[in-house]
Scaffold this motif. Structure first.
Motif, PDB file in Angstrom:
ATOM      1  N   ILE A 178       0.858  -1.195   0.000  1.00 46.41           N
ATOM      2  CA  ILE A 178       0.000   0.000   0.000  1.00 46.41           C
ATOM      3  C   ILE A 178       0.889   1.238   0.000  1.00 46.41           C
ATOM      4  O   ILE A 178       1.828   1.337   0.787  1.00 46.41           O
ATOM      5  N   LEU A 179       0.607   2.169  -0.906  1.00 51.80           N
ATOM      6  CA  LEU A 179       1.288   3.473  -0.945  1.00 51.80           C
ATOM      7  C   LEU A 179       0.242   4.518  -1.311  1.00 51.80           C
ATOM      8  O   LEU A 179      -0.344   4.476  -2.393  1.00 51.80           O
ATOM      9  N   GLN A 180      -0.010   5.459  -0.394  1.00 53.86           N
ATOM     10  CA  GLN A 180      -1.008   6.489  -0.638  1.00 53.86           C
ATOM     11  C   GLN A 180      -0.533   7.813  -0.032  1.00 53.86           C
ATOM     12  O   GLN A 180       0.281   7.840   0.904  1.00 53.86           O
ATOM     13  N   ASP A 181      -1.058   8.909  -0.594  1.00 57.83           N
ATOM     14  CA  ASP A 181      -0.768  10.221   0.003  1.00 57.83           C
ATOM     15  C   ASP A 181      -2.064  10.829   0.499  1.00 57.83           C
ATOM     16  O   ASP A 181      -3.116  10.730  -0.139  1.00 57.83           O
ATOM     17  N   PHE A 182      -1.994  11.440   1.658  1.00 57.82           N
ATOM     18  CA  PHE A 182      -3.151  12.044   2.304  1.00 57.82           C
ATOM     19  C   PHE A 182      -2.793  13.479   2.716  1.00 57.82           C
ATOM     20  O   PHE A 182      -2.038  13.670   3.670  1.00 57.82           O
ATOM     21  N   GLU A 183      -3.288  14.444   1.940  1.00 56.93           N
ATOM     22  CA  GLU A 183      -3.054  15.858   2.264  1.00 56.93           C
ATOM     23  C   GLU A 183      -1.565  16.144   2.475  1.00 56.93           C
ATOM     24  O   GLU A 183      -1.179  16.796   3.442  1.00 56.93           O
ATOM     25  N   GLY A 184      -0.734  15.610   1.557  1.00 57.77           N
ATOM     26  CA  GLY A 184       0.704  15.859   1.629  1.00 57.77           C
ATOM     27  C   GLY A 184       1.461  14.881   2.487  1.00 57.77           C
ATOM     28  O   GLY A 184       2.694  14.912   2.528  1.00 57.77           O
ATOM     29  N   LYS A 185       0.755  13.984   3.166  1.00 61.24           N
ATOM     30  CA  LYS A 185       1.411  12.978   4.011  1.00 61.24           C
ATOM     31  C   LYS A 185       1.428  11.661   3.240  1.00 61.24           C
ATOM     32  O   LYS A 185       0.384  11.166   2.817  1.00 61.24           O
TER      33      LYS A 185
END
Length: 863
Positions: free
Chosen positions: A288-295
Motif C-alpha cells: 500500500i502506498l497512498q498520500d493524504f493531504e501531503g502525508k
C-alpha cells in the motif's frame, strides 16, 4: 543522481495492531488529519491518533495511540476506506458494499444507508454538485462495464448517473465530470456528463496492475507501458515528461515536487521537475502506498510507515553541497508553490547566490555572472574573496551563514596562478558591468576602488579610462595601491579628480625629469602643457610656466596661447605680465605676440609695434649668422611683409627708422606705402629691387577697398616711374609696355598717350590701344543704354503724373456747394466722382454725405 528527499519513519508497529495474531493483515488505510484508520483482512477497522514529535536535533517521530477498533461482522476483508470529514463519516467497502460509519465511534449510521454492488470506489475531490454537505462517490459496479456516480449525505445515498464503458473497468479516478479509467486493454478519459470519451494509450491488465491517480486539477498519473509513469490531462494530452519507474510498480503517491513509487523491494522517489530518480529506499513486502493531504503513507501486511519529506531548503542545500547546481535550481523553482512568496524570494535569491559561487569556483564565469545578477548578489561578497581589494574603511561583513566555503581566492584556486588570473579578469569584467547599475547603489566606493586595484595590478588599459571618467575611488586606498604598482601617471589623474592638481603636476614633472619611472605616456610633457592650458589655478600656471618653457619654449608657450577663449577675453592673466615672463624666451615671445595680434586681433599699437620689432631683430640676427638659415630667414621675411601689409596699428616711422640703411628694401616700400608716399615706394621696387611684378602687386594691394580713381592714380604713378625722363634705363621699357598691355583697364588712354615716348610704335602698344578702344566703346554703349533706360523710366513717371491730374476743376466765387448751396470762401473743397464739389465740413456730415453720394451715384461711378 541521489538526494535524500524522504525519511522512512514507523507509525504503527505490528504489536499495536495485532499483538501475537499473525493471521491479521492490513488491507487498506485512510488518514484524515491526525486520524489514522486501518482496515484488516478479518473485517476489523482500527482507529489511531497520530502525534508528530520533533526532537531537539530535528528528528521527526510519530506516536500512534489506539482509540478503538470495530468488527463489521461480515468475516470479509475491509477492501477500502475513505474519510468524508465534512460529514464525519467513514466510507467502508467490504463484501462489495460501501457502508457509512461514524468517524469517531465507528458505528454505522442509524438509517443503515449503504451502496451495494461496488468493486472499488473513489471520491470526487473536485465535486460538481456544489453542496458542501455531501460527497460525490464514483464506483466500479459489479455489473459488467458499468460505472455509477452517487451523492452521499450524512445518513443517505443517492445515485446520480450510471455510465457504460466499452470494456470492463479495473481502476478509476475522478475530477469533476471527467473519469480516468483503466479498462482491460487501455486507459481512457470519459466525460460522464456528455458521454464523450478519449483514448489515452494501451496497456495489458493481465500483465500488470493498473494505476490511476488524480494528482491535481484535471490531471492524472497513470502506470504506462515500459515502466513509465505517464501524466495526462482531461484533454487527453501530457503537459509533463514521464518519469521512469519500475516495471513492477504496484502503487504511486504524490508529494510535490516528487512522485513516489512502490514495487516489491523498493520505494523510489522521482522528480516531476527534471524526471530524474532522486532516492531509493529498500522496502520489502510493501503493498500500500497512498498520500493524504501531503502525508505519504506506506504499509506492509503488518505495519504502517510514513515517508517524512526533508525540508526543501535542506534538500537544496545538500544538492549545492554536492555541486549539483542545476538540480538545486530546478528544485528551488519547483518549491515556489509550497512556500510563501516573501520567504521564497529571500530563499531563492540566496540559492542563486550560492549556485553562482559554485560555478565561479569551477571557473564557469558566464554561468556565475548570470546567477549573481539574478540573485542580486551584494558584489562585495565576491570582492571579499580577493585579498586587499576592499578598502580598509569598508564596513562590509560577509553573509552568515556563508554563501561559500572559501576563505579567499588563494584557497579557491589552491595557489594556481593561471586560475587566479582568470578569476581576476572575470571580476574586472563583472565590476565594470555592474558599477553603473542599481547593484552598485550604496557601495560604489568599494566597487570602484576594487576595480582600480585590479586594473593597476594587471596593467590594464582601462585604468586611465576609469580615472578620467566619473568614479568613486577612495583616495587614500587607491593612492597607496597606485604608488605600490608604480602607476604614477594614473596617480596624478586620481589627484586631479580629487581636486589636488598641485600634487598631480608635481608627480608628472618628476616623471618627465626622470626622477621617477613611468612609461604610461611618451608624450607626458605635451600632456602637462595641455593640462596647464586648461588649468583654472593661475598660481599653478605661473609656477610651472618656467619649467615648460625651459623644456621647449615653442610648445610651452601654448599654456598662454591656447587658453580657453572666454578666459582670455576676461584677461584673467594680464598679457603684459605674460610678455614680461617671456622676455627670456624670444621664440615663445614671438609666438605669444602673434597670438595676440593675428589670432585674437587685439588692436593695440604696442603689441603690433613690438611684434614687428621682434620680427626685425630675428631677421637681423639670422642675417648676421651663417647662410645655413636661408629657409628660416625667408619664412620670417614673408611673415614680416605680410604683417606690415595687413596691420595699420604699428608705429610706421619707428619701424622705418629701424630698417634704414639695411637691405630690407621691400619692407621699406611697404612702409612708404603705408605713409602714402607711393612714389618713394615704387622707386625702391623699380630701381633698387627691379622687381616689376612686386611693383604691380604693390599697386594692387594698396588700392584694395579704394575707388577706381585711386587705383588708376597708383598705376599711372608706376608708369611715370618707368618712363621717368631722368633715367635712361632701357630695361624699363619692357615692364612699362607690359604694364600697359596687361592692365589696360586701369589707365586713362588719353593721359597714357601723353606720357609714352614718340618713338614707341603703334604695334608695340597695340594690345593696350585695342583694350582702351574696346573699353571706351563699351563704356559709351553702357552709358547710352543707361541713358535710354532712364529716359524710359522718366516717361513712365510723366505718364503717371498726367494720369493722376485728370480734368481741371474751376473754382470761382460763383461756384456753390452742392450740399449747403453756399459759395466757397477759400480754395479748399471735396470733389466727388461725378464732379460735384462740396465744402470739407459738409462732406464731414455722414448723413448728408450719404445722401449726396446716393444722389450722385445715379449719374457717375468714376473716381
Amino acid at each position: 543522481m541521489s538526494v535524500k528527499a524522504f525519511k522512512l519513519v514507523s507509525a504503527v508497529e505490528r504489536e499495536m495492531l495485532m499483538g501475537d495474531k499473525n493471521y491479521i493483515n492490513i488491507e487498506c488505510i485512510e488518514c484524515c488529519g491526525k486520524n489514522l484508520y486501518i482496515g484488516t483482512n478479518d473485517c476489523f477497522i482500527y482507529h489511531f491518533l497520530l502525534d508528530e514529535k520533533i526532537s531537539t536535533a530535528g528528528k521527526i517521530t510519530f506516536a500512534a495511540t489506539k482509540q478503538l477498533h470495530k468488527y463489521l461482522g461480515l468475516k470479509k476483508p475491509v477492501n477500502e476506506l475513505k474519510a468524508a470529514s465534512a460529514l464525519t463519516r467513514l466510507l467502508v467497502l467490504c463484501d462489495n458494499t460501501i457502508a457509512l460509519v461514524n468517524m469517531m465511534n465507528l458505528e454505522p449510521v442509524p438509517t443503515g444507508a449503504r451502496i451495494k454492488g461496488a468493486v472499488t470506489f473513489t471520491l470526487n475531490e473536485n465535486p460538481v454538485s456544489g453542496d458542501p454537505f455531501c460527497v460525490e462517490v464514483c464506483i466500479i459496479s459489479v455489473k459488467r462495464r458499468t460505472i455509477q456516480m452517487f451523492m452521499v449525505f450524512e445518513d443517505r445515498v443517492q445515485i446520480v448517473k450510471e455510465v457504460f464503458t466499452p470494456e470492463q473497468p479495473c481502476a478509476v479516478a475522478v475530477d469533476g465530470y471527467y473519469l480516468c479509467l483503466a479498462l482491460t486493454t487501455q486507459y481512457i478519459i470519459l466525460n460522464y456528463n456528455t458521454g464523450v470519451s478519449q483514448d489515452l494509450f494501451p496497456y495489458c491488465s493481465d500483465e500488470k496492475r493498473p494505476i490511476v491517480k488524480r494528482i491535481g486539477r484535471q490531471e492524472f498519473l497513470l502506470a504506462g507501458p515500459g515502466g513509465l509513469g505517464m501524466f495526462a490531462t482531461v484533454d487527453g494530452i501530457s503537459q509533463r515528461a514521464p518519469v521512469h519507474w519500475s516495471e513492477n510498480v504496484i502503487g504511486a503517491a504524490l508529494c510535490f515536487p516528487y512522485v513516489v513509487a512502490l514495487d516489491d523491494e523498493f520505494i523510489t522517489v522521482h522528480s516531476m521537475l527534471d524526471q530524474q530518480q532522486k532516492q531509493t529506499l529498500p522496502f520489502k513486502e510493501g503493498h500500500i502506498l497512498q498520500d493524504f493531504e501531503g502525508k505519504v503513507i506506506v504499509a506492509t501486511n503488518k505495519g504502517v510507515y510514513i515517508l517524512v519529506p526533508l525540508p526543501l531548503e535542506k534538500q537544496i542545500q545538500d544538492l549545492l553541497a554536492s555541486h549539483r547546481v542545476e538540480e538545486a535550481l530546478v528544485l528551488a523553482k519547483g518549491a515556489r508553490r509550497n512556500i510563501p512568496k516573501e520567504k521564497f524570494q529571500v530563499m531563492y535569491k540566496r540559492i542563486l547566490q550560492q549556485a553562482g559561487f559554485i560555478q565561479f569556483a569551477q571557473l564557469q564565469f558566464l554561468e556565475a555572472k548570470e546567477l549573481f545578477r539574478s540573485g542580486q548578489l551584494d558584489v562585495r561578497e565576491l570582492i571579499s574573496l580577493y585579498p586587499f581589494l576592499l578598502p580598509t574603511s569598508s564596513s562590509f561583513i560577509r553573509s552568515h551563514p556563508p554563501l561559500h566555503e572559501y576563505a579567499d581566492l588563494n584557497q579557491l584556486t589552491q595557489g594556481d596562478q593561471e586560475k587566479m588570473t582568470k578569476c581576476k579578469r572575470f571580476l574586472m569584467s563583472y565590476l565594470n558591468e555592474v558599477r553603473s547599475t542599481e547593484v552598485a547603489n550604496g557601495y560604489k566606493e568599494d566597487i570602484d576602488t576594487a576595480l582600480l586595484k585590479l586594473y593597476a595590478e594587471a596593467n590594464h588599459e582601462s585604468l586611465l579610462d576609469l580615472l578620467v571618467s566619473e568614479n568613486f575611488c577612495l583616495l587614500t586606498d587607491s593612492a597607496a595601491w597606485l604608488e605600490k604598482h608604480k602607476k604614477y601617471f594614473a596617480l596624478g589623474l586620481l589627484y586631479h579628480y580629487n581636486a589636488q592638481d598641485a600634487a598631480a603636476l608635481q608627480l608628472w614633472v618628476k616623471i618627465v625629469d626622470g626622477d621617477i619611472q613611468d612609461s604610461t605616456r611618451s608624450d607626458l610633457y605635451e600632456y602637462i602643457v595641455d593640462f596647464l592650458t586648461f588649468c583654472s589655478d593661475q598660481d599653478l600656471v605661473w609656477k610651472y610656466s618656467e619649467w615648460v618653457l625651459q623644456k621647449n619654449e615653442e610648445v610651452g608657450v601654448q599654456i598662454f596661447t591656447k587658453r580657453p577663449l572666454e578666459e582670455q577675453e576676461r584677461n584673467n592673466i594680464n598679457p603684459d605680465d605674460i610678455i614680461s615672463c617671456l622676455n627670456k624666451y624670444p621664440k615663445a615671445r614671438v609666438k605669444y605676440l602673434e597670438h595676440l595680434v593675428l589670432e585674437r586681433k587685439i588692436e593695440k599699437e604696442k603689441y603690433h609695434t613690438h611684434l614687428a620689432v621682434l620680427y626685425l631683430e630675428a631677421i637681423f640676427q639670422l642675417k648676421s649668422m651663417s647662410t645655413d638659415n636661408c629657409t628660416e630667414t625667408t619664412e620670417l621675411l614673408f611673415k614680416l611683409r605680410s604683417f606690415l601689409q595687413k596691420s595699420d596699428l604699428y608705429r610706421i616711422h619707428f619701424i622705418l627708422d629701424k630698417i634704414q640703411g639695411t637691405d630690407l628694401h621691400m619692407e621699406s616700400a611697404i612702409l612708404y606705402g603705408k605713409l602714402e608716399e607711393h612714389e618713394k615706394a615704387l622707386h625702391i621696387l623699380v630701381h633698387k629691387l627691379k622687381d616689376f611684378h612686386a611693383a604691380e602687386e604693390y599697386c594692387r594691394w594698396n588700392s584694395e577697398n579704394r575707388d577706381v580713381q585711386y587705383r588708376r592714380r597708383l598705376f599711372h604713378l608706376l608708369l611715370s616711374v618707368y618712363l621717368d625722363p631722368g633715367t635712361s634705363d632701357c630695361a624699363l621699357v619692357t615692364p612699362a609696355v607690359d604694364l600697359l598691355n596687361n592692365h589696360a583697364a586701369q589707365f586713362d588712354a588719353a593721359l597714357v598717350l601723353q606720357l609714352v615716348p614718340d618713338s614707341w610704335s603703334v604695334q608695340l602698344l597695340s594690345p593696350f590701344l585695342a583694350g582702351a578702344v574696346r573699353q571706351s566703346v563699351h563704356t559709351k554703349r553702357m552709358t547710352q543704354a543707361a541713358l535710354g533706360l532712364a529716359q524710359a523710366e522718366n516717361l513712365i513717371y510723366k505718364y503717371e503724373k498726367v494720369k493722376q491730374k485728370g480734368n481741371p476743376i474751376l473754382l470761382s466765387d460763383k461756384k456753390v456747394c452742392q450740399v449747403c448751396q453756399n459759395p466757397f470762401c477759400e480754395p479748399v473743397f471735396v470733389r466727388y466722382p461725378n464732379g460735384g464739389v462740396v465744402h470739407t465740413h459738409c462732406a464731414a456730415n455722414k448723413q448728408l454725405n450719404s445722401d449726396v453720394t446716393h444722389h450722385s451715384s445715379s449719374s457717375s461711378n468714376q473716381t
